[in-house]
Design a protein around this motif. Structure first.
Motif, PDB file in Angstrom:
ATOM      1  N   ASN A  80       0.838  -1.207   0.000  1.00 16.39           N
ATOM      2  CA  ASN A  80       0.000   0.000   0.000  1.00 16.39           C
ATOM      3  C   ASN A  80       0.872   1.257   0.000  1.00 16.39           C
ATOM      4  OD1 ASN A  80      -2.141  -1.769   0.228  1.00 16.39           O
ATOM      5  ND2 ASN A  80      -2.541  -1.337   2.390  1.00 16.39           N
ATOM      6  N   PHE A  81       1.909   1.235   0.808  1.00 18.36           N
ATOM      7  CA  PHE A  81       2.788   2.395   0.947  1.00 18.36           C
ATOM      8  C   PHE A  81       3.459   2.735  -0.382  1.00 18.36           C
ATOM      9  CE2 PHE A  81       7.016   4.161   2.159  1.00 18.36           C
ATOM     10  CZ  PHE A  81       6.588   5.289   2.819  1.00 18.36           C
ATOM     11  N   PHE A  82       3.971   1.719  -1.064  1.00 21.42           N
ATOM     12  CA  PHE A  82       4.666   1.947  -2.337  1.00 21.42           C
ATOM     13  C   PHE A  82       3.704   1.994  -3.529  1.00 21.42           C
ATOM     14  CE2 PHE A  82       8.425  -0.115  -0.083  1.00 21.42           C
ATOM     15  CZ  PHE A  82       9.126   1.078   0.052  1.00 21.42           C
ATOM     16  N   GLY A  83       2.444   1.609  -3.296  1.00 22.45           N
ATOM     17  CA  GLY A  83       1.499   1.583  -4.414  1.00 22.45           C
ATOM     18  C   GLY A  83       1.817   0.501  -5.424  1.00 22.45           C
ATOM     19  N   VAL A  84       2.193  -0.670  -4.921  1.00 26.60           N
ATOM     20  CA  VAL A  84       2.521  -1.802  -5.798  1.00 26.60           C
ATOM     21  C   VAL A  84       1.712  -3.021  -5.362  1.00 26.60           C
ATOM     22  CG1 VAL A  84       4.873  -0.983  -6.258  1.00 26.60           C
ATOM     23  CG2 VAL A  84       4.472  -2.553  -4.338  1.00 26.60           C
ATOM     24  N   GLU A  85       1.723  -4.064  -6.220  1.00 23.55           N
ATOM     25  CA  GLU A  85       1.090  -5.320  -5.844  1.00 23.55           C
ATOM     26  C   GLU A  85       1.832  -5.944  -4.670  1.00 23.55           C
ATOM     27  OE1 GLU A  85      -1.548  -6.939  -7.127  1.00 23.55           O
ATOM     28  OE2 GLU A  85      -1.955  -5.411  -8.663  1.00 23.55           O
ATOM     29  N   LYS A  86       1.095  -6.627  -3.814  1.00 27.83           N
ATOM     30  CA  LYS A  86       1.742  -7.377  -2.738  1.00 27.83           C
ATOM     31  C   LYS A  86       2.612  -8.458  -3.380  1.00 27.83           C
ATOM     32  CE  LYS A  86       0.209  -9.876   1.451  1.00 27.83           C
ATOM     33  NZ  LYS A  86      -0.204 -11.230   1.036  1.00 27.83           N
ATOM     34  N   PRO A  87       3.903  -8.510  -3.034  1.00 25.75           N
ATOM     35  CA  PRO A  87       4.779  -9.505  -3.682  1.00 25.75           C
ATOM     36  C   PRO A  87       4.466 -10.910  -3.163  1.00 25.75           C
ATOM     37  CG  PRO A  87       5.974  -8.322  -1.973  1.00 25.75           C
ATOM     38  CD  PRO A  87       4.619  -7.677  -2.061  1.00 25.75           C
ATOM     39  N   PRO A  88       4.878 -11.938  -3.918  1.00 25.98           N
ATOM     40  CA  PRO A  88       4.687 -13.310  -3.439  1.00 25.98           C
ATOM     41  C   PRO A  88       5.501 -13.540  -2.170  1.00 25.98           C
ATOM     42  CG  PRO A  88       6.141 -13.274  -5.352  1.00 25.98           C
ATOM     43  CD  PRO A  88       5.592 -11.889  -5.206  1.00 25.98           C
ATOM     44  N   ILE A  89       4.948 -14.339  -1.259  1.00 22.56           N
ATOM     45  CA  ILE A  89       5.687 -14.686  -0.043  1.00 22.56           C
ATOM     46  C   ILE A  89       6.363 -16.029  -0.284  1.00 22.56           C
ATOM     47  CG2 ILE A  89       5.435 -15.338   2.384  1.00 22.56           C
ATOM     48  CD1 ILE A  89       3.231 -13.092   2.472  1.00 22.56           C
ATOM     49  N   LYS A  90       7.684 -16.024  -0.180  1.00 24.82           N
ATOM     50  CA  LYS A  90       8.470 -17.226  -0.428  1.00 24.82           C
ATOM     51  C   LYS A  90       8.864 -17.868   0.892  1.00 24.82           C
ATOM     52  CE  LYS A  90      10.377 -15.040  -4.557  1.00 24.82           C
ATOM     53  NZ  LYS A  90      11.574 -14.551  -5.250  1.00 24.82           N
ATOM     54  N   ILE A  91       9.076 -19.181   0.856  1.00 26.49           N
ATOM     55  CA  ILE A  91       9.540 -19.898   2.053  1.00 26.49           C
ATOM     56  C   ILE A  91      10.869 -20.553   1.701  1.00 26.49           C
ATOM     57  CG2 ILE A  91       9.005 -21.700   3.744  1.00 26.49           C
ATOM     58  CD1 ILE A  91       6.063 -21.258   3.208  1.00 26.49           C
ATOM     59  N   THR A  92      11.835 -20.420   2.605  1.00 27.86           N
ATOM     60  CA  THR A  92      13.142 -21.026   2.330  1.00 27.86           C
ATOM     61  C   THR A  92      13.017 -22.551   2.303  1.00 27.86           C
ATOM     62  OG1 THR A  92      13.677 -20.866   4.689  1.00 27.86           O
ATOM     63  CG2 THR A  92      14.527 -19.142   3.258  1.00 27.86           C
ATOM     64  N   ASP A  93      13.975 -23.188   1.622  1.00 27.18           N
ATOM     65  CA  ASP A  93      13.970 -24.644   1.511  1.00 27.18           C
ATOM     66  C   ASP A  93      14.173 -25.299   2.872  1.00 27.18           C
ATOM     67  OD1 ASP A  93      13.499 -25.189  -1.210  1.00 27.18           O
ATOM     68  OD2 ASP A  93      15.564 -24.635  -1.734  1.00 27.18           O
ATOM     69  N   THR A  94      13.981 -26.603   2.885  1.00 26.73           N
ATOM     70  CA  THR A  94      14.222 -27.378   4.102  1.00 26.73           C
ATOM     71  C   THR A  94      15.729 -27.473   4.371  1.00 26.73           C
ATOM     72  OG1 THR A  94      14.026 -29.311   2.672  1.00 26.73           O
ATOM     73  CG2 THR A  94      12.110 -28.743   4.017  1.00 26.73           C
ATOM     74  N   ALA A  95      16.051 -27.847   5.598  1.00 31.35           N
ATOM     75  CA  ALA A  95      17.437 -27.777   6.075  1.00 31.35           C
ATOM     76  C   ALA A  95      18.387 -28.689   5.308  1.00 31.35           C
ATOM     77  CB  ALA A  95      17.500 -28.095   7.565  1.00 31.35           C
ATOM     78  N   ASP A  96      17.872 -29.767   4.719  1.00 34.08           N
ATOM     79  CA  ASP A  96      18.754 -30.633   3.929  1.00 34.08           C
ATOM     80  C   ASP A  96      19.318 -29.879   2.724  1.00 34.08           C
ATOM     81  OD1 ASP A  96      15.947 -30.724   3.144  1.00 34.08           O
ATOM     82  OD2 ASP A  96      16.566 -32.124   1.583  1.00 34.08           O
ATOM     83  N   LYS A  97      18.532 -28.920   2.230  1.00 36.41           N
ATOM     84  CA  LYS A  97      19.013 -28.109   1.107  1.00 36.41           C
ATOM     85  C   LYS A  97      19.758 -26.852   1.569  1.00 36.41           C
ATOM     86  CE  LYS A  97      15.532 -29.637  -2.187  1.00 36.41           C
ATOM     87  NZ  LYS A  97      14.140 -29.404  -2.578  1.00 36.41           N
ATOM     88  N   THR A  98      19.225 -26.192   2.584  1.00 37.06           N
ATOM     89  CA  THR A  98      19.815 -24.903   2.976  1.00 37.06           C
ATOM     90  C   THR A  98      21.052 -25.076   3.872  1.00 37.06           C
ATOM     91  OG1 THR A  98      18.324 -24.748   4.887  1.00 37.06           O
ATOM     92  CG2 THR A  98      17.624 -23.685   2.843  1.00 37.06           C
ATOM     93  N   GLN A  99      21.172 -26.254   4.498  1.00 40.22           N
ATOM     94  CA  GLN A  99      22.349 -26.530   5.343  1.00 40.22           C
ATOM     95  C   GLN A  99      22.603 -25.398   6.345  1.00 40.22           C
ATOM     96  OE1 GLN A  99      25.761 -27.863   2.884  1.00 40.22           O
ATOM     97  NE2 GLN A  99      24.278 -28.127   1.227  1.00 40.22           N
ATOM     98  N   VAL A 100      21.532 -24.892   6.933  1.00 45.46           N
ATOM     99  CA  VAL A 100      21.675 -23.776   7.866  1.00 45.46           C
ATOM    100  C   VAL A 100      22.424 -24.200   9.112  1.00 45.46           C
ATOM    101  CG1 VAL A 100      20.498 -21.914   9.077  1.00 45.46           C
ATOM    102  CG2 VAL A 100      19.375 -23.021   7.151  1.00 45.46           C
ATOM    103  N   GLU A 101      23.382 -23.384   9.492  1.00 48.90           N
ATOM    104  CA  GLU A 101      24.069 -23.553  10.773  1.00 48.90           C
ATOM    105  C   GLU A 101      23.982 -22.246  11.535  1.00 48.90           C
ATOM    106  OE1 GLU A 101      28.089 -24.928  10.637  1.00 48.90           O
ATOM    107  OE2 GLU A 101      27.620 -26.514   9.195  1.00 48.90           O
TER     108      GLU A 101
END
Lengths: 153, 153
Positions: free
Chosen positions: A29-50
């Motif tokens: 609303n503030f920028f006057g643009v479409e709401k962007p898609p909400i993405k979800i990060t991959d599962t930990a086997d792919k992202t290898q988050v530490e």
């Protein structure tokens, strides 16, 4: 003086939120643009988050607003241990990090650690990787490094 | 959809700190640059600062790091009432606002207020003026508008 970030360009400002649907609609609303898609990060086997040296299942919802000179990122973390969840619990909603693009992530992590900025969290995404550092005491914001793989044409 | 900020370019990210000497030295080390000069805003007779609709004597110390695409600003507020002092007391050290350049400040303030973003603070500086808005609930960061006077050549 040697720079940890030569020719710094801030690529992202990221803001932690509790309800990404609500806040991304407010920014749309503030920028006057479409709401962007909400993405979800991959599962930990792919992202290898530490986080703090340990593997974690942490995932986030993300939304991006592209300005002409950088990205504004909204992040809603899940409940697993992460820089996002701990920062949100400790400081509340608001800016979490500013991000810089780099090349040679391994060497950058070594350089940061030898300059008393310990690695806080790292992970992979499709086409690249990121690292967060413990910079809150000195710089009052978390610093993120982003490295995108080169497309060999 | 109409935009409150058409073609948004983030001109500044500003971080509140308790000790600007210390934090600006930390950033100078981080970027490998000289510590920038620390500036102090003018007295209230010149800056005409109003916070929550009332005049205030508030002044700040400021330091700027110029990136290629935007400014990183450090702010150390004094003890007089201001968005800077109240935000620092409430949230602690960390990012306070992101700033956008605009033209026609009066009209922008009216537009923001009619979109449920009340004016929080405004003031003058040599060559221009600023306004902060109550955007924390919706956008999780303070929004600042900056207007520089045109140099009529």
């Amino acid at each position: 003086m040697s720079s940890l970030i030569p020719n710094p360009v801030i690529a992202q400002i990221a803001i932690l939120v509790n309800d990404i649907d609500k806040v991304s609609q407010a920014y749309a609303n503030f920028f006057g643009v479409e709401k962007p898609p909400i993405k979800i990060t991959d599962t930990a086997d792919k992202t290898q988050v530490e986080y703090q040296g340990k593997s974690t299942q942490a995932r986030i919802k993300m939304a991006f607003f592209q300005m002409s000179n950088l990205q504004l990122e909204l992040i809603e973390p899940d409940e697993h241990p992460s820089t996002w969840r701990d920062h949100l619990n400790k400081y509340g909603e608001g800016p979490h990090h500013i991000a810089f693009m780099v090349e040679g992530m391994k060497e950058k992590i070594s350089l940061f650690e030898s300059n008393a900025f310990p690695l806080q969290q790292k992970g992979e995404y499709t086409g690249g990787r990121y690292a967060y550092f413990n910079t809150m005491n000195e710089l009052k914001v978390v610093i993120e490094l982003l490295e995108n793989d080169r497309n060999e044409a």
